[in-house]
Design an enzyme around this catalytic site. Structure first.
Site, short mmCIF file in Angstrom:
data_model
loop_
_atom_site.label_atom_id
_atom_site.label_comp_id
_atom_site.label_asym_id
_atom_site.label_seq_id
_atom_site.Cartn_x
_atom_site.Cartn_y
_atom_site.Cartn_z
N HIS A 50 -3.28 -10.56 2.75
CA HIS A 50 -4.32 -9.57 2.45
C HIS A 50 -5.63 -10.31 2.20
O HIS A 50 -5.69 -11.26 1.41
CB HIS A 50 -3.92 -8.74 1.23
N PHE A 234 8.44 -2.10 -8.84
CA PHE A 234 7.43 -1.76 -9.85
C PHE A 234 7.17 -0.26 -9.82
O PHE A 234 6.54 0.24 -8.89
CB PHE A 234 6.15 -2.56 -9.57
N ASP A 236 5.60 2.85 -9.98
CA ASP A 236 4.24 3.39 -10.06
C ASP A 236 4.22 4.81 -9.51
O ASP A 236 5.21 5.53 -9.62
CB ASP A 236 3.26 2.48 -9.32
N ASP A 313 9.53 -3.79 -2.49
CA ASP A 313 8.41 -3.06 -3.07
C ASP A 313 7.13 -3.34 -2.30
O ASP A 313 6.38 -2.41 -1.96
CB ASP A 313 8.24 -3.47 -4.54
N ASP A 318 2.83 -1.52 1.28
CA ASP A 318 2.02 -1.71 2.49
C ASP A 318 2.27 -0.59 3.51
O ASP A 318 1.34 -0.14 4.19
CB ASP A 318 2.31 -3.07 3.13
#
Length: 340
Positions: A50, A234, A236, A313, A318
């Site tokens: 990235h 994670f 979220d 994840d 992505d």
């Protein structure tokens, strides 16, 4: 000691009334990821590819990642047409990337923003200048972000001699020990709740802090952890959305109506906990399916592919960004919190 996130997720998933996991969806996503790993389209090196992520594997990068994940939460705005936007090097960024761009922009402007000594005493005015927007919309939860920075900065200075590197070294290449250290030292990383009378842990930002270090350093040097598989996905608000789009998760009619209405879900609400816990457990099942496929394939097994819940994840996140317009058919849950 940190609460076991996998055990928390399994408990929540087993008792969930609003979120269900589907085995066929688990297998389909596992197949996608195995193909990506097999073709080298996705790997531990994907994080650094990235453009805004740091490339150097040094102590300054550790400082950068700590600031990133101290502030890595709650980018959504009530009106999706009124976003917080950061301009950097001729481009504009929203969401997570607005945070990354603002950090890089501050450093380019000579502001020592990744120094714990600096942000231990950061003012609201300094923060607002660093996170100035191209629109009238400010980054959410400014006061909470300033509190996070001050807490982390002060404790890094007091407990670790001014460098988070010392915290990492203290943990002897153990991700589990580092997770205990982070959640035990910094209140703003201690992401726990109560589900049906049992304390459960999610630790989204603490876990992604460890994962970002691991990925940036490609599992070497300061990013070498002998037990990196201790880290889960994670939890979220984007990964549950993409898992639902991919038919890994389904929501009850009650929950789906709540999301479609655009209503916020309070932190600790049973629906929020079920979304987060079931997402973690779904990724765990995807991981087990990938592991089974690789172990039963001589060619894949001999390649010694690096895969774990972190890689899964990152892949899903992505994927969500790449197919955002299609995925938006699934409403994202909205919970205003410092934990994700």
């Amino acid at each position: 000691m940190a609460i076991n996130v996998r055990q928390s997720a399994e408990l929540i998933s087993k008792l969930a009334q609003h979120v269900q996991i589907h085995n066929q969806g688990v297998k389909d996503v596992a197949n996608m990821i195995v193909k990506a790993l097999q073709s080298n389209a996705y790997s531990i090196k994907s994080w650094k590819q990235h453009e805004l992520h740091p490339k150097d594997m040094n102590e300054a990068t550790i400082d950068w990642i700590l600031v990133l994940d101290t502030l890595n939460f709650s980018f959504w705005t009530p009106n999706p047409d009124q976003k917080f936007v950061v301009s950097y090097k001729g481009k504009t960024y929203t969401g997570y990337w607005s945070l990354v761009a603002a950090i890089d922009r501050a450093l380019d402007e000579g502001i020592p923003f990744t120094s714990p000594q600096f942000y231990a005493d950061i003012t609201v005015e300094q923060f607002e200048s660093i996170f100035r927007s191209e629109t009238d919309t400010k980054i959410p939860l400014i006061d909470a972000r300033v509190r996070n920075l001050r807490e982390v900065g002060k404790k890094v200075v007091e407990n670790f001699g001014g460098s988070f590197v010392n915290c990492i070294k203290k943990c002897n290449q153990s991700a589990a020990a580092l997770l205990d250290c982070i959640t035990g030292t910094f209140d703003c990383f201690n992401d726990t709740s109560i589900f049906q009378g049992t304390q459960v842990g999610f630790y989204k930002r603490a876990q992604i802090l460890i994962a970002d270090i691991w990925a940036c350093f490609e599992g070497k040097g300061l990013g070498s952890f002998h037990d990196i598989d201790h880290i889960t996905m994670f939890a979220d608000y984007r990964i549950p959305q993409v898992l639902t789009f991919m038919k890994v998760l389904t929501y009850s009619d009650t929950l789906m109506k709540h999301l479609k209405d655009g209503s916020e879900i309070k932190p600790g609400d049973v629906m929020e906990l079920e979304i987060r816990g079931s997402s973690i457990w779904a990724v765990e099942l995807i991981y087990r399916e990938i592991k089974s496929q690789i172990e039963s394939n001589d060619q894949l097994r001999q390649r010694d592919l690096i895969f774990n819940s972190i890689i899964i994840d990152f892949y899903l996140w992505d994927y969500c960004k790449e197919y955002r317009s299609e995925i938006e058919i699934i409403p994202m849950h909205k919970t205003r919190t410092i934990f994700y």
